[in-house]
Design a protein around this motif. Structure first.
Motif, mmCIF file in Angstrom:
data_model
loop_
_atom_site.group_PDB
_atom_site.id
_atom_site.type_symbol
_atom_site.label_atom_id
_atom_site.label_comp_id
_atom_site.label_asym_id
_atom_site.label_seq_id
_atom_site.Cartn_x
_atom_site.Cartn_y
_atom_site.Cartn_z
ATOM 1 N N GLN A 285 -67.448 16.278 -76.611
ATOM 2 C CA GLN A 285 -66.153 16.849 -75.599
ATOM 3 C C GLN A 285 -67.197 16.990 -74.242
ATOM 4 O OE1 GLN A 285 -65.052 19.685 -78.703
ATOM 5 N NE2 GLN A 285 -63.672 20.935 -76.570
ATOM 6 N N HIS B 180 -67.749 13.251 -72.414
ATOM 7 C CA HIS B 180 -66.443 13.718 -72.156
ATOM 8 C C HIS B 180 -65.752 14.024 -71.457
ATOM 9 C CE1 HIS B 180 -62.622 10.847 -72.961
ATOM 10 N NE2 HIS B 180 -61.487 12.403 -72.910
ATOM 11 N N SER B 181 -65.746 15.378 -70.755
ATOM 12 C CA SER B 181 -65.575 16.002 -70.071
ATOM 13 C C SER B 181 -66.412 15.506 -68.539
ATOM 14 C CB SER B 181 -65.892 17.742 -70.193
ATOM 15 O OG SER B 181 -65.636 18.562 -69.787
ATOM 16 N N GLN C 14 -65.218 5.343 -70.951
ATOM 17 C CA GLN C 14 -65.068 6.796 -71.373
ATOM 18 C C GLN C 14 -63.866 6.492 -71.455
ATOM 19 O OE1 GLN C 14 -64.892 10.019 -71.051
ATOM 20 N NE2 GLN C 14 -63.652 10.598 -69.511
ATOM 21 N N LEU C 15 -63.458 5.888 -72.312
ATOM 22 C CA LEU C 15 -62.151 4.854 -72.859
ATOM 23 C C LEU C 15 -63.008 5.105 -74.726
ATOM 24 C CD1 LEU C 15 -59.577 3.636 -74.277
ATOM 25 C CD2 LEU C 15 -60.836 1.537 -73.756
ATOM 26 N N GLY D 45 -63.578 8.455 -75.583
ATOM 27 C CA GLY D 45 -62.166 9.175 -75.699
ATOM 28 C C GLY D 45 -61.606 9.072 -76.768
ATOM 29 N N LEU D 46 -61.763 8.062 -77.064
ATOM 30 C CA LEU D 46 -61.868 7.190 -78.831
ATOM 31 C C LEU D 46 -62.351 8.155 -80.118
ATOM 32 C CD1 LEU D 46 -61.183 3.078 -77.897
ATOM 33 C CD2 LEU D 46 -58.983 4.482 -79.220
ATOM 34 N N SER E 246 -62.254 15.589 -82.933
ATOM 35 C CA SER E 246 -61.709 16.145 -82.849
ATOM 36 C C SER E 246 -61.103 17.366 -83.399
ATOM 37 C CB SER E 246 -61.295 16.123 -80.537
ATOM 38 O OG SER E 246 -61.108 17.607 -80.201
ATOM 39 N N SER F 162 -58.143 18.248 -81.902
ATOM 40 C CA SER F 162 -57.281 18.530 -80.682
ATOM 41 C C SER F 162 -56.270 16.924 -80.199
ATOM 42 C CB SER F 162 -57.944 17.968 -79.305
ATOM 43 O OG SER F 162 -58.028 19.650 -79.421
ATOM 44 N N HIS G 74 -52.227 12.159 -73.056
ATOM 45 C CA HIS G 74 -53.463 12.269 -72.513
ATOM 46 C C HIS G 74 -53.721 10.440 -73.308
ATOM 47 C CE1 HIS G 74 -57.086 12.673 -70.647
ATOM 48 N NE2 HIS G 74 -58.296 12.677 -71.527
ATOM 49 N N ASN H 235 -53.430 7.067 -70.716
ATOM 50 C CA ASN H 235 -55.288 6.473 -70.167
ATOM 51 C C ASN H 235 -55.352 4.710 -70.517
ATOM 52 O OD1 ASN H 235 -55.212 9.440 -68.725
ATOM 53 N ND2 ASN H 235 -56.549 10.442 -70.405
ATOM 54 N N ILE I 15 -53.868 8.104 -64.377
ATOM 55 C CA ILE I 15 -54.581 9.285 -65.633
ATOM 56 C C ILE I 15 -54.564 10.575 -65.260
ATOM 57 C CG2 ILE I 15 -57.273 9.790 -65.355
ATOM 58 C CD1 ILE I 15 -57.613 6.546 -65.730
ATOM 59 N N PRO J 113 -55.266 17.171 -69.292
ATOM 60 C CA PRO J 113 -55.879 18.528 -69.338
ATOM 61 C C PRO J 113 -56.492 19.646 -68.586
ATOM 62 C CG PRO J 113 -57.034 17.105 -70.876
ATOM 63 C CD PRO J 113 -56.966 16.195 -69.936
ATOM 64 N N TRP K 268 -59.796 21.650 -68.804
ATOM 65 C CA TRP K 268 -60.472 20.758 -67.692
ATOM 66 C C TRP K 268 -61.375 22.054 -66.931
ATOM 67 C CZ3 TRP K 268 -60.523 17.064 -63.738
ATOM 68 C CH2 TRP K 268 -61.796 16.034 -63.405
HETATM 69 C C1 HEM Z 1 -60.162 6.762 -67.892
HETATM 70 C C2 HEM Z 1 -59.852 7.632 -68.977
HETATM 71 C C3 HEM Z 1 -59.923 9.692 -68.920
HETATM 72 C C4 HEM Z 1 -60.487 10.411 -68.247
HETATM 73 C C5 HEM Z 1 -60.454 10.688 -66.318
HETATM 74 C C6 HEM Z 1 -60.340 11.239 -69.637
HETATM 75 C C7 HEM Z 1 -60.261 12.960 -69.386
HETATM 76 C C8 HEM Z 1 -60.572 14.127 -69.713
HETATM 77 C C9 HEM Z 1 -60.484 15.596 -69.651
HETATM 78 C C10 HEM Z 1 -61.262 15.605 -68.557
HETATM 79 C C11 HEM Z 1 -60.483 15.868 -70.786
HETATM 80 C C12 HEM Z 1 -60.474 17.516 -70.936
HETATM 81 C C13 HEM Z 1 -62.199 18.177 -71.510
HETATM 82 C C14 HEM Z 1 -61.881 19.405 -71.196
HETATM 83 O O1 HEM Z 1 -61.711 19.937 -71.986
HETATM 84 O O2 HEM Z 1 -63.778 20.468 -70.930
HETATM 85 C C15 HEM Z 1 -60.121 14.758 -71.899
HETATM 86 C C16 HEM Z 1 -59.925 15.330 -73.381
HETATM 87 C C17 HEM Z 1 -59.847 14.443 -74.309
HETATM 88 N N1 HEM Z 1 -59.788 13.087 -74.381
HETATM 89 FE FE1 HEM Z 1 -60.067 12.260 -71.975
HETATM 90 N N2 HEM Z 1 -60.269 11.302 -70.437
HETATM 91 C C18 HEM Z 1 -59.974 9.903 -70.548
HETATM 92 C C19 HEM Z 1 -59.575 9.074 -71.133
HETATM 93 C C20 HEM Z 1 -59.054 9.320 -73.098
HETATM 94 C C21 HEM Z 1 -58.780 8.486 -73.849
HETATM 95 C C22 HEM Z 1 -58.706 6.728 -73.749
HETATM 96 C C23 HEM Z 1 -58.982 9.085 -75.178
HETATM 97 C C24 HEM Z 1 -58.101 8.786 -76.425
HETATM 98 C C25 HEM Z 1 -58.104 7.374 -77.059
HETATM 99 C C26 HEM Z 1 -59.217 10.623 -74.486
HETATM 100 C C27 HEM Z 1 -58.840 11.239 -75.554
HETATM 101 C C28 HEM Z 1 -58.693 12.881 -76.163
HETATM 102 C C29 HEM Z 1 -59.119 14.110 -76.314
HETATM 103 C C30 HEM Z 1 -58.744 13.704 -77.875
HETATM 104 C C31 HEM Z 1 -59.690 15.366 -75.361
HETATM 105 C C32 HEM Z 1 -59.609 16.454 -76.101
HETATM 106 C C33 HEM Z 1 -61.255 16.720 -77.233
HETATM 107 C C34 HEM Z 1 -61.114 18.177 -77.183
HETATM 108 O O3 HEM Z 1 -60.677 19.114 -76.498
HETATM 109 O O4 HEM Z 1 -61.202 18.531 -78.467
HETATM 110 N N3 HEM Z 1 -59.347 10.128 -73.323
HETATM 111 N N4 HEM Z 1 -59.618 13.961 -71.424
#
Ligand code: HEM
Length: 145
Positions: A5, A8-9, A55-56, A59-60, A66, A68, A92, A96, A134, A139, A143
């Protein structure tokens, strides 16, 4: 999962920054009718592509570990998610994935053209639209707090 997490953040800052640089650079190249160079333009667009794919992938994985992500859908069901939960579990991820598909198309298309102007145009339009998508589904509250 906490680690994932966090990665990714934090990676989100880098991805967004490099995507913005790639789009601004492509707009400048297109508008200024510049030559598409291997050193700068090719590398910058490739770097943005790789980072968004990284990042993808993160995220996957996150989506399935997660609480969430997919688990939220399983536990409370699609219809019972509030706006904030729906953003993380549905909008999201979906938007994305579409954004990164567009970025990938922009990258592939640019290679088919010889002319710098057309290369820059492809990067501008596809990376630009991807970036807007994006940004529309970050969120922000979770974030930046
Ligand atoms: C360039 C693409 C992406 C960017 C810039 C991005 C960015 C972010 C950011 C800033 C957060 C919030 C993190 C926080 O709470 O501190 C987040 C959460 C999350 N992202 Fe992404 N994301 C991207 C792509 C994806 C993809 C493709 C998926 C899933 C297929 C994904 C799944 C998630 C999930 C499930 C969370 C929630 C995590 C949690 O709070 O437990 N993201 N993302």
């Amino acid at each position: 999962m906490e680690l994932l997490q966090n990665v990714h953040s934090y990676l989100a800052y880098v991805v967004l920054l490099v995507l913005i640089l790639a789009v601004v650079n492509a707009i400048a190249g297109w508008a200024g009718n510049k030559m598409f160079t291997l050193q700068k333009d090719f590398r910058l667009s490739l770097f943005a592509l790789i980072l968004s794919h990284l990042q993808l992938i993160l995220g996957l994985i996150l989506y399935f570990v997660s609480t969430s992500g997919f688990k939220a859908l399983q536990i409370v069901g699609m219809g019972n998610l509030n706006a904030q939960a729906r953003l993380l579990a549905v909008e999201h991820p979906l938007i994305n994935i579409i954004a990164i598909v567009l970025i990938t198309i922009g990258w592939s298309r640019h290679k088919k053209f010889m002319e710098g102007k057309k290369k820059f145009k492809s990067i501008t339009l596809f990376y630009g639209l991807g970036l807007l998508l994006i940004l529309s589904r970050i969120p922000w509250g979770a974030w930046l707090n």
